[in-house]
Enzyme design. Sequence first.
Site, PDB file in Angstrom:
ATOM      1  N   TYR A  84       0.750   8.012   1.775  1.00 25.99           N
ATOM      2  CA  TYR A  84      -0.222   7.287   2.686  1.00 25.99           C
ATOM      3  C   TYR A  84      -0.648   6.200   1.736  1.00 25.99           C
ATOM      4  O   TYR A  84      -0.739   5.047   2.346  1.00 25.99           O
ATOM      5  CB  TYR A  84      -1.458   8.574   2.566  1.00 25.99           C
ATOM      6  CG  TYR A  84      -2.583   7.685   3.622  1.00 25.99           C
ATOM      7  CD1 TYR A  84      -2.364   7.399   4.890  1.00 25.99           C
ATOM      8  CD2 TYR A  84      -3.606   7.341   2.634  1.00 25.99           C
ATOM      9  CE1 TYR A  84      -3.754   6.983   5.338  1.00 25.99           C
ATOM     10  CE2 TYR A  84      -4.862   6.690   3.158  1.00 25.99           C
ATOM     11  CZ  TYR A  84      -4.824   6.379   4.671  1.00 25.99           C
ATOM     12  OH  TYR A  84      -5.890   5.876   5.303  1.00 25.99           O
ATOM     13  N   SER A 123      -7.218   1.012   4.074  1.00 30.68           N
ATOM     14  CA  SER A 123      -7.799   2.185   3.350  1.00 30.68           C
ATOM     15  C   SER A 123      -8.185   1.766   1.957  1.00 30.68           C
ATOM     16  O   SER A 123      -7.705   0.839   1.395  1.00 30.68           O
ATOM     17  CB  SER A 123      -7.297   3.444   3.420  1.00 30.68           C
ATOM     18  OG  SER A 123      -7.807   4.396   2.702  1.00 30.68           O
TER      19      SER A 123
END
Length: 274
Positions: A154, A141
């Site tokens: 995350y 990501s």
Amino acid sequence: MRQFKHQTVLVTGAAAGIGRGLCLALCRHGAWVYAADIQEDKLEELEAAATGPGSITPVALDVSNAGQFEETFARILEDHETLDLVINNAGIVVGGDFRDTGLDEIERITEINYWGVMYGTKLAYDIMTEQRQGHIVNVASPAGVMPVPLSTAYSATKHAVVGLSHSLREEAALYGVKVSTVMPGMVKSELWEHAINAGDYDYKEEMEKTSLSQITAEQAAKEILKGIARNQRDIIFPRVNKAIVEAYRRMPELMTPVVTRPLLKSLKESLKSD
């Protein structure tokens, strides 16, 4: 893309979103796809929706379980004697003030986002180095290269995935094995609906407030397969996402407030009201 024809492929997190899009696209290109997820009912729906000369084989797999990974790879080798492509796509998100994030939530996201990718990478790598060929693709990501407040756990797992993938790519080339990292922008999927929210944080609502447009899982799959075919180190899309990542890499101090200010707005407002 002819290069995927008759390739044996494992895709984790295959039941929805990017994973589902990849499985369907690969099947159309003639690949033998093993679609892995814990949502077995959705895997059956995926198999029924597949078209093209390839095939989709549903596989029940909890990526946080190394033993299940070993069984899955053994099955693929028994069926086809080779492992050509592994896409470690499975992941979850945890959002909210880090003060409100529990250790159990941190452990859960680490089990899936870090260990799930590590297991899939290490076990595939052992097979591929023996074969002297193969491609490992890890879905990370932009949060793996930039700070993302209120998604701290995350972001930590995605930074780990980027470090793993970039480092291994240099080693792997010596054995004829390729490693790529995917950093997608905003993709329409069920990821936000299934987010683990700390405190009263609403991950889906906060993501929808951003000005970035979303692309479909089908569009994401197309970009990823194009990047795999080109053996790109980093597969970053769409263009606006790539521009932001590149700008941050070149000017991190300048870009940090630009990328974090919108995300911190809700936390700042709540602190003022305390």
